[in-house]
Design a protein around this motif. Structure first.
Motif, PDB file in Angstrom:
ATOM      1  N   ILE A  68     -14.397 -12.288 -15.634  1.00 30.80           N
ATOM      2  CA  ILE A  68     -13.441 -11.377 -16.261  1.00 30.80           C
ATOM      3  C   ILE A  68     -12.743 -12.010 -17.459  1.00 30.80           C
ATOM      4  O   ILE A  68     -12.228 -11.301 -18.296  1.00 30.80           O
ATOM      5  CB  ILE A  68     -12.406 -10.809 -15.279  1.00 30.80           C
ATOM      6  CG1 ILE A  68     -11.535 -11.902 -14.730  1.00 30.80           C
ATOM      7  CG2 ILE A  68     -13.070 -10.023 -14.178  1.00 30.80           C
ATOM      8  CD1 ILE A  68     -10.323 -11.334 -14.046  1.00 30.80           C
ATOM      9  N   PHE A  69     -12.768 -13.329 -17.567  1.00 28.43           N
ATOM     10  CA  PHE A  69     -12.186 -13.918 -18.770  1.00 28.43           C
ATOM     11  C   PHE A  69     -13.218 -14.176 -19.861  1.00 28.43           C
ATOM     12  O   PHE A  69     -12.865 -14.274 -21.032  1.00 28.43           O
ATOM     13  CB  PHE A  69     -11.447 -15.218 -18.439  1.00 28.43           C
ATOM     14  CG  PHE A  69     -10.142 -14.989 -17.726  1.00 28.43           C
ATOM     15  CD1 PHE A  69      -9.043 -14.505 -18.420  1.00 28.43           C
ATOM     16  CD2 PHE A  69     -10.022 -15.224 -16.374  1.00 28.43           C
ATOM     17  CE1 PHE A  69      -7.851 -14.263 -17.772  1.00 28.43           C
ATOM     18  CE2 PHE A  69      -8.827 -14.982 -15.712  1.00 28.43           C
ATOM     19  CZ  PHE A  69      -7.743 -14.504 -16.412  1.00 28.43           C
ATOM     20  N   PRO A  93     -15.360 -10.361 -21.793  1.00 33.48           N
ATOM     21  CA  PRO A  93     -14.750  -9.569 -22.860  1.00 33.48           C
ATOM     22  C   PRO A  93     -14.939 -10.184 -24.242  1.00 33.48           C
ATOM     23  O   PRO A  93     -15.082  -9.455 -25.232  1.00 33.48           O
ATOM     24  CB  PRO A  93     -13.268  -9.525 -22.469  1.00 33.48           C
ATOM     25  CG  PRO A  93     -13.281  -9.650 -21.002  1.00 33.48           C
ATOM     26  CD  PRO A  93     -14.407 -10.596 -20.693  1.00 33.48           C
ATOM     27  N   ALA A  94     -14.986 -11.501 -24.333  1.00 34.37           N
ATOM     28  CA  ALA A  94     -15.206 -12.123 -25.637  1.00 34.37           C
ATOM     29  C   ALA A  94     -16.573 -11.713 -26.182  1.00 34.37           C
ATOM     30  O   ALA A  94     -16.729 -11.416 -27.374  1.00 34.37           O
ATOM     31  CB  ALA A  94     -15.108 -13.639 -25.525  1.00 34.37           C
ATOM     32  N   ILE A 100     -16.598  -8.158 -27.470  1.00 28.08           N
ATOM     33  CA  ILE A 100     -16.099  -8.050 -28.844  1.00 28.08           C
ATOM     34  C   ILE A 100     -17.136  -8.546 -29.844  1.00 28.08           C
ATOM     35  O   ILE A 100     -17.387  -7.905 -30.868  1.00 28.08           O
ATOM     36  CB  ILE A 100     -14.780  -8.837 -28.996  1.00 28.08           C
ATOM     37  CG1 ILE A 100     -13.687  -8.184 -28.147  1.00 28.08           C
ATOM     38  CG2 ILE A 100     -14.341  -8.882 -30.449  1.00 28.08           C
ATOM     39  CD1 ILE A 100     -13.385  -6.759 -28.524  1.00 28.08           C
ATOM     40  N   ILE A 155     -19.600  -5.879 -30.270  1.00 26.86           N
ATOM     41  CA  ILE A 155     -19.058  -4.730 -30.997  1.00 26.86           C
ATOM     42  C   ILE A 155     -19.006  -5.030 -32.495  1.00 26.86           C
ATOM     43  O   ILE A 155     -19.370  -4.200 -33.325  1.00 26.86           O
ATOM     44  CB  ILE A 155     -17.656  -4.369 -30.462  1.00 26.86           C
ATOM     45  CG1 ILE A 155     -17.801  -3.666 -29.119  1.00 26.86           C
ATOM     46  CG2 ILE A 155     -16.905  -3.489 -31.439  1.00 26.86           C
ATOM     47  CD1 ILE A 155     -16.499  -3.230 -28.522  1.00 26.86           C
ATOM     48  N   LEU A 156     -18.581  -6.243 -32.837  1.00 28.44           N
ATOM     49  CA  LEU A 156     -18.517  -6.586 -34.256  1.00 28.44           C
ATOM     50  C   LEU A 156     -19.908  -6.509 -34.887  1.00 28.44           C
ATOM     51  O   LEU A 156     -20.081  -5.989 -35.995  1.00 28.44           O
ATOM     52  CB  LEU A 156     -17.924  -7.982 -34.445  1.00 28.44           C
ATOM     53  CG  LEU A 156     -16.481  -8.191 -33.968  1.00 28.44           C
ATOM     54  CD1 LEU A 156     -15.979  -9.566 -34.382  1.00 28.44           C
ATOM     55  CD2 LEU A 156     -15.555  -7.127 -34.508  1.00 28.44           C
ATOM     56  N   PHE A 214     -20.928  -2.769 -35.173  1.00 28.44           N
ATOM     57  CA  PHE A 214     -20.256  -2.088 -36.281  1.00 28.44           C
ATOM     58  C   PHE A 214     -20.837  -2.558 -37.617  1.00 28.44           C
ATOM     59  O   PHE A 214     -20.942  -1.784 -38.562  1.00 28.44           O
ATOM     60  CB  PHE A 214     -18.745  -2.346 -36.238  1.00 28.44           C
ATOM     61  CG  PHE A 214     -18.023  -1.538 -35.205  1.00 28.44           C
ATOM     62  CD1 PHE A 214     -18.724  -0.769 -34.274  1.00 28.44           C
ATOM     63  CD2 PHE A 214     -16.636  -1.520 -35.142  1.00 28.44           C
ATOM     64  CE1 PHE A 214     -18.068  -0.019 -33.313  1.00 28.44           C
ATOM     65  CE2 PHE A 214     -15.966  -0.769 -34.183  1.00 28.44           C
ATOM     66  CZ  PHE A 214     -16.679  -0.028 -33.275  1.00 28.44           C
ATOM     67  N   TYR A 216     -17.238  -7.807 -41.705  1.00 30.56           N
ATOM     68  CA  TYR A 216     -16.697  -9.082 -41.186  1.00 30.56           C
ATOM     69  C   TYR A 216     -17.581 -10.271 -41.536  1.00 30.56           C
ATOM     70  O   TYR A 216     -17.106 -11.369 -41.776  1.00 30.56           O
ATOM     71  CB  TYR A 216     -16.594  -9.091 -39.661  1.00 30.56           C
ATOM     72  CG  TYR A 216     -16.344  -7.798 -38.975  1.00 30.56           C
ATOM     73  CD1 TYR A 216     -15.055  -7.274 -38.891  1.00 30.56           C
ATOM     74  CD2 TYR A 216     -17.387  -7.107 -38.378  1.00 30.56           C
ATOM     75  CE1 TYR A 216     -14.825  -6.095 -38.225  1.00 30.56           C
ATOM     76  CE2 TYR A 216     -17.165  -5.923 -37.704  1.00 30.56           C
ATOM     77  CZ  TYR A 216     -15.881  -5.416 -37.634  1.00 30.56           C
ATOM     78  OH  TYR A 216     -15.668  -4.241 -36.980  1.00 30.56           O
ATOM     79  N   ILE A 252     -17.101 -16.806 -36.990  1.00 32.16           N
ATOM     80  CA  ILE A 252     -16.315 -16.070 -35.997  1.00 32.16           C
ATOM     81  C   ILE A 252     -17.204 -15.624 -34.846  1.00 32.16           C
ATOM     82  O   ILE A 252     -16.865 -15.777 -33.685  1.00 32.16           O
ATOM     83  CB  ILE A 252     -15.676 -14.822 -36.634  1.00 32.16           C
ATOM     84  CG1 ILE A 252     -14.637 -15.245 -37.658  1.00 32.16           C
ATOM     85  CG2 ILE A 252     -15.020 -13.950 -35.571  1.00 32.16           C
ATOM     86  CD1 ILE A 252     -14.073 -14.067 -38.414  1.00 32.16           C
ATOM     87  N   LEU A 256     -16.963 -16.478 -30.840  1.00 27.77           N
ATOM     88  CA  LEU A 256     -16.875 -15.457 -29.787  1.00 27.77           C
ATOM     89  C   LEU A 256     -18.034 -15.616 -28.813  1.00 27.77           C
ATOM     90  O   LEU A 256     -17.859 -15.557 -27.591  1.00 27.77           O
ATOM     91  CB  LEU A 256     -16.895 -14.054 -30.400  1.00 27.77           C
ATOM     92  CG  LEU A 256     -15.651 -13.659 -31.179  1.00 27.77           C
ATOM     93  CD1 LEU A 256     -15.848 -12.309 -31.840  1.00 27.77           C
ATOM     94  CD2 LEU A 256     -14.442 -13.616 -30.254  1.00 27.77           C
ATOM     95  N   VAL A 268      -8.093 -10.599 -22.957  1.00 29.11           N
ATOM     96  CA  VAL A 268      -9.058 -11.394 -23.716  1.00 29.11           C
ATOM     97  C   VAL A 268      -9.662 -10.550 -24.838  1.00 29.11           C
ATOM     98  O   VAL A 268      -9.829 -11.013 -25.971  1.00 29.11           O
ATOM     99  CB  VAL A 268     -10.160 -11.926 -22.788  1.00 29.11           C
ATOM    100  CG1 VAL A 268     -11.193 -12.714 -23.573  1.00 29.11           C
ATOM    101  CG2 VAL A 268      -9.569 -12.781 -21.690  1.00 29.11           C
ATOM    102  N   LEU A 269      -9.961  -9.305 -24.508  1.00 30.34           N
ATOM    103  CA  LEU A 269     -10.526  -8.385 -25.499  1.00 30.34           C
ATOM    104  C   LEU A 269      -9.648  -8.325 -26.741  1.00 30.34           C
ATOM    105  O   LEU A 269     -10.096  -8.527 -27.868  1.00 30.34           O
ATOM    106  CB  LEU A 269     -10.612  -7.002 -24.851  1.00 30.34           C
ATOM    107  CG  LEU A 269     -11.768  -6.105 -25.169  1.00 30.34           C
ATOM    108  CD1 LEU A 269     -13.023  -6.663 -24.536  1.00 30.34           C
ATOM    109  CD2 LEU A 269     -11.516  -4.721 -24.611  1.00 30.34           C
ATOM    110  N   CYS A 282      -9.340 -11.606 -28.748  1.00 32.09           N
ATOM    111  CA  CYS A 282     -10.473 -11.855 -29.639  1.00 32.09           C
ATOM    112  C   CYS A 282     -10.369 -11.018 -30.906  1.00 32.09           C
ATOM    113  O   CYS A 282     -10.660 -11.496 -32.007  1.00 32.09           O
ATOM    114  CB  CYS A 282     -11.786 -11.556 -28.933  1.00 32.09           C
ATOM    115  SG  CYS A 282     -12.139 -12.697 -27.611  1.00 32.09           S
ATOM    116  N   LEU A 307      -9.689 -13.079 -40.923  1.00 28.87           N
ATOM    117  CA  LEU A 307     -10.209 -12.338 -42.067  1.00 28.87           C
ATOM    118  C   LEU A 307      -9.126 -11.668 -42.910  1.00 28.87           C
ATOM    119  O   LEU A 307      -9.434 -10.990 -43.876  1.00 28.87           O
ATOM    120  CB  LEU A 307     -11.194 -11.264 -41.576  1.00 28.87           C
ATOM    121  CG  LEU A 307     -12.463 -11.800 -40.907  1.00 28.87           C
ATOM    122  CD1 LEU A 307     -13.294 -10.661 -40.354  1.00 28.87           C
ATOM    123  CD2 LEU A 307     -13.284 -12.615 -41.889  1.00 28.87           C
ATOM    124  N   PRO A 328     -13.835  -7.498 -45.683  1.00 27.61           N
ATOM    125  CA  PRO A 328     -13.702  -8.027 -44.316  1.00 27.61           C
ATOM    126  C   PRO A 328     -12.320  -7.717 -43.742  1.00 27.61           C
ATOM    127  O   PRO A 328     -12.188  -7.394 -42.563  1.00 27.61           O
ATOM    128  CB  PRO A 328     -13.905  -9.533 -44.503  1.00 27.61           C
ATOM    129  CG  PRO A 328     -14.756  -9.643 -45.711  1.00 27.61           C
ATOM    130  CD  PRO A 328     -14.340  -8.524 -46.612  1.00 27.61           C
TER     131      PRO A 328
END
Ligand code: HEM
Ligand SMILES: [Cu+2]
Lengths: 618, 207
Positions: free
Chosen positions: A203-204, A207-208, A211, A214-215, A218, A226, A237, A241, B40-41, B44, B52, B136
């Motif tokens: 759970i820790f 999520p990283a 993300i 997702i980046l 996107f 980004y 980055i 992650l 955490v979500l 990040c 950025l 960015p």
């Protein structure tokens, strides 16, 4: 259970689609994990065939990249993870004396998310656009990768990652809230302890990754900037992650395996696990330190000597609790009355293999030296030593150990031992030589090498080794089939076990424990056996048992997201509206099932006292 | 622990109805774990944004962009909604169903106002030429703030579903944990906003 015995195959299959029983879900995880393990192994063989001789053209460069990416992704996310989840699902509730997990519905949901993620990933072969940016999908490659290959990777892992987080929460709450009376934390079997810490890491850590994905998504689908270095974006980055997730991920996989072997060593040495308290402490410490070391995968990125030094030292520090564990296992064996069963052989094979992997790990941890090792076959050899020699051995050993409990019949021991021996020889032949290929300078993720580079001989040996390794796996699968046909009946406690799962019938009834057991000691069942009791006592009278009802909604929820993912991915092919319509249909199925879930009240049902006492005590 | 069949009254309603059953306890604990993951979500996303935020390329930079009065009003709406949802839970513990529904309804209204302002803010920025794909900085800004906005919308839908679903049946030990968790979620989303307000908007002021 007698009622359910005689039913058509169709009904059995249907039952698995709607089940919320942790044991059935465990089996679903195990068998889909085995399926993906086979897929990943076939891909590995293709790579080894290509690399057997220099300048080979068995696979093209592009195909090699795809095969390599699919192999890594499959093995980590769709083979190792579900196999471990399968064991956790099946065994943890039994070990803590619970009748089910805390959230049976969410448990099923997590499974279907995982499975649809896997199907989604593999459907990329049908579309002919396969992920090719490595299992790490670094942004600099992934954003510019052509076609939809990487999108398959991103969405598949998004789906299965969601499932993994759900399962993590479920296991945590199960272990905190559902323990039987007397089962204090310091009486938890070690497999349960390690599953607990693994779930906390999930759970820790996940999520990283969510993300990161997702980046990337996107960037690829909606043109986010980004990672556009030309206008000030930053691809490092993503690497951060990914590894903030990625390093804990290796502990997510290996900690439960430490638990499996702790159970196996203690059972087959007929001794209490040596240094139980320090084992628990070491697991917690590894879990904590696991979050402090991610940049050791990025020593050559250029974070600077200061950051590199800190991460190097933190990484080396993990060797301490790991060493504690190795010594505790050795001291458990010491002076025990050892039985060389197949699970025990896996354990004994695991220790030296894992130590080799650990030593090369500490070598790569020294930042200066890592400039030489990084992205070479030395690293490939290192992580396959911990992954195959640790995780795969642990899964196969654990399966052999708990098989009688799960199915009610034994696996054949002779075949088990032979297949282990073949596997062991094949594994070391395949990967030992790769250390040297790496030190000689062969980079990883290259589809071929030149004749005059002198990598040919060792690579040839490695390929032969991989044939032996695969033969071992084939023998193991053959053993599963053979033993199923022979069906040598297993008693409740075939190994003279120590923990609660051995005190109930094999396979366990739907409700696991007719009466909730009273736990009086670590190794609860062993303690009762030593006192001359053949069964666990219970603080409660026999009474009606409440069960959650089955549901098809988890399946449909995951199905909805699965369908929607295709729509999302092909949105750029916008001239006709098919993609958009797919997205909407998927969304309706998914959210429709959610609304149904929150409006229909699930009252469950009761297994009555009468039914319980009528049942055959066998 | 009271059994499911007992009729609930103001007298026998437990002090902590959200944890009065095993199911409630499981949900309560599980939800806290879920919030760990959510933390955490957002951590990040905030980290990505910080890395950025000065890469505005040829687009607008943060101190040319933000409309502070608007953001301040939105913030007040959202923080007040946290208070109203806490009042709702207070009424829940006193077994006053109608009062609870009312406070949750006000919470939803405040949440909607926040969202409306945020949508207006985004449209306004896009009009100024600050699009998702501009730089960015713009991508990471819309991702972070948009992600929070999506959480707010989800919270609103959650409250509404709960309120409609239970409008007739009244308060029970089955739905008390659900109400409680929805309000916990709402507080969490609020706390995240405090961080976003600081990191994005206040820090954006100084450049
Ligand atoms: C069945 C025996 C296996 C063989 C023969 C094998 C072989 C290979 C080979 C040849 C590569 C590619 C190296 C390169 O080109 O850089 C590779 C990469 C990899 N393998 Fe395996 N492997 C096996 C099992 C596993 C298992 C069980 C796992 C994990 C559970 C695993 C995880 C990985 C990963 C993560 C990569 C890296 C992929 C990447 O670079 O993106 N492998 N393996
Ligand atoms: Cu690492």
């Amino acid at each position: 259970m007698q009622l359910a015995r005689k039913q058509s195959l169709f009904k059995t299959i249907l039952e698995y689609f709607v089940t919320v029983d942790h044991k059935k879900i465990g089996l679903l995880y195990l068998f889909s994990g085995l399926f993906f393990l086979v897929c990943g192994t076939v891909l590995a063989l293709l790579m080894r065939i290509q690399l057997a001789v220099p300048e080979n053209d068995f696979l093209s460069g592009q195909t090699y990249n795809e095969v390599m990416t699919m192999h890594g992704t499959t093995m980590i996310f769709f083979a190792a993870t579900p196999l471990i989840f399968g064991l956790m699902n099946y065994i943890v509730p039994l070990q803590i004396g619970a009748r089910d997990v805390a959230f049976p519905f969410i448990n099923a949901l997590g499974f279907w998310f995982f499975l649809f993620g896997g199907i989604f990933l593999y459907s990329s072969f049908l579309f002919g656009e396969v992920p090719d940016a490595g299992w790490t999908a670094y942004a600099s490659l992934a954003v510019v990768s052509k076609g939809h290959g990487v999108d398959f990777y991103l969405l598949a892992l998004q789906l299965s990652g969601a499932g993994t987080i759900m399962s993590g929460i479920n296991f945590l709450v199960t272990i905190v809230n559902m323990r039987a009376p007397g089962m204090s934390y310091m009486r938890l079997p070690l497999f349960t302890w390690t599953s607990f810490i693994t779930s906390a890491l999930i759970i820790f850590a996940f999520p990283a990754f969510t993300i990161g994905l997702i980046l990337l998504l996107f960037s690829r689908l909606f043109g986010a900037q980004y990672f556009n270095v030309a206008i000030g974006g930053n691809t490092v980055i993503y690497e951060h992650l990914f590894w903030i997730f990625g390093h804990p991920e290796v502990y997510i996989l290996v900690l439960p395996i430490f638990g499996v072997f702790s159970e196996i060593f203690s059972t087959f040495s007929k001794k209490r696990l040596f240094g139980y308290n320090s084992m628990v402490f070491a697991v917690i410490l590894i879990g904590f330190l696991g979050f402090m070391v991610w940049a050791h995968h990025m020593f050559t990125v250029g974070l600077g000597p200061f950051a590199n030094a800190i991460f190097a030292i933190a990484t080396m520090a993990i060797a301490v609790p790991t060493g504690i564990k190795i010594f505790n296992w050795l001291l458990t064996l010491w002076g025990g009355s050892i039985r060389l069963t197949t699970p025990m052989l896996y354990g004994l094979g695991f220790i030296p293999s894992f130590i080799i992997g650990g030593v090369t790990g500490v070598m790569t941890a020294s930042a200066a030296a890592d400039y030489q090792f990084h992205d070479s076959y030395f690293v490939v050899a290192h992580f396959h030593y911990v992954i195959v020699g640790g995780i795969v051995f642990g899964i196969l050993g654990g399966l052999h150990y708990w098989w009688p409990k799960m199915f009610g019949y034994m696996l054949n021991e002779t075949l088990g031992k032979i297949s282990f021996a073949v596997l062991f020889v094949g594994f070391h032949t395949t990967f030992f030589v790769l250390h040297f290929v790496g030190l000689m300078g062969m980079p990883r993720r290259y589809f071929t090498y030149l004749k005059d580079q002198d990598f040919g001989d060792l690579n040839y040996i490695s390929t032969i080794g991989s044939y032996i390794l695969v033969l071992g796996l084939v023998l193991i699968v053959f053993n599963y089939i053979y033993s199923t046909v022979i069906r040598e009946k297993a008693v409740n406690d075939p190994w003279n076990g120590r923990t609660l799962e051995w005190s109930i019938p094999s396979p366990p009834p739907m409700y696991n424990f007719k009466q909730v057991p009273q736990v009086n000691s670590l190794d609860a069942f062993w303690y009762e056996k030593m006192k001359g009791n053949s069964n666990m006592s219970s603080p409660d009278e026999l009474s009606d048992i409440h069960m959650p009802s089955n549901s098809s909604l988890p399946f449909f929820m995951a199905l909805g997201f699965f369908i929607a993912s295709y729509g999302l991915m092909f949105l750029d092919k916008g001239s006709n509206n098919i993609a958009f319509i797919t997205l909407v249909i998927g969304g309706i199925i998914a959210f429709g099932s959610m609304v149904l879930r929150s409006t229909i009240e699930d009252k469950g049902y009761y297994i009555t006292k009468k039914q319980l006492s009528e049942e055959d005590p066998k | 622990m009271i059994s499911n069949t007992t009729k609930l009254t103001r007298e026998n309603f437990p002090i902590n109805p959200e944890r009065a059953t095993l199911e409630g306890q499981n949900k309560y604990l599980g939800f806290w774990f879920f919030l760990c993951g959510e933390t955490v979500l957002f951590a990040c996303l905030i980290g990505t944004y910080l890395a950025l935020k000065n890469s505005y390329s040829t687009g607008l930079s943060s101190n040319e962009l933000f409309e502070y009065p608007l953001i301040l009003i939105a913030t007040i709406f959202l923080l007040t909604s946290s208070l109203t949802s806490a009042l709702a839970v207070y009424e829940m513990k006193r077994f006053k169903f109608v009062n609870m529904q009312l406070w949750f309804f006000i919470t939803v209204l405040l949440g909607c106002s926040f969202l409306a302002l945020e949508v207006y803010e985004f449209i306004h920025y896009v009009d100024k030429g600050f699009k998702f794909t501009t730089s960015p900085f713009s991508s990471s800004f819309y991702t972070l703030v948009g992600f929070h906005g999506a959480h707010v919308s989800f919270g609103i839908l959650w409250f509404l579903t709960l309120m409609l679903r239970n409008a007739k049946s009244g308060l029970s030990l089955v739905n008390a944990p659900k109400y409680y968790l929805a309000s916990l979620y709402w507080h969490f989303v609020d706390v995240v906003w405090v961080f976003i307000f600081t990191v994005v908007y206040l820090l954006g002021m100084v450049g």
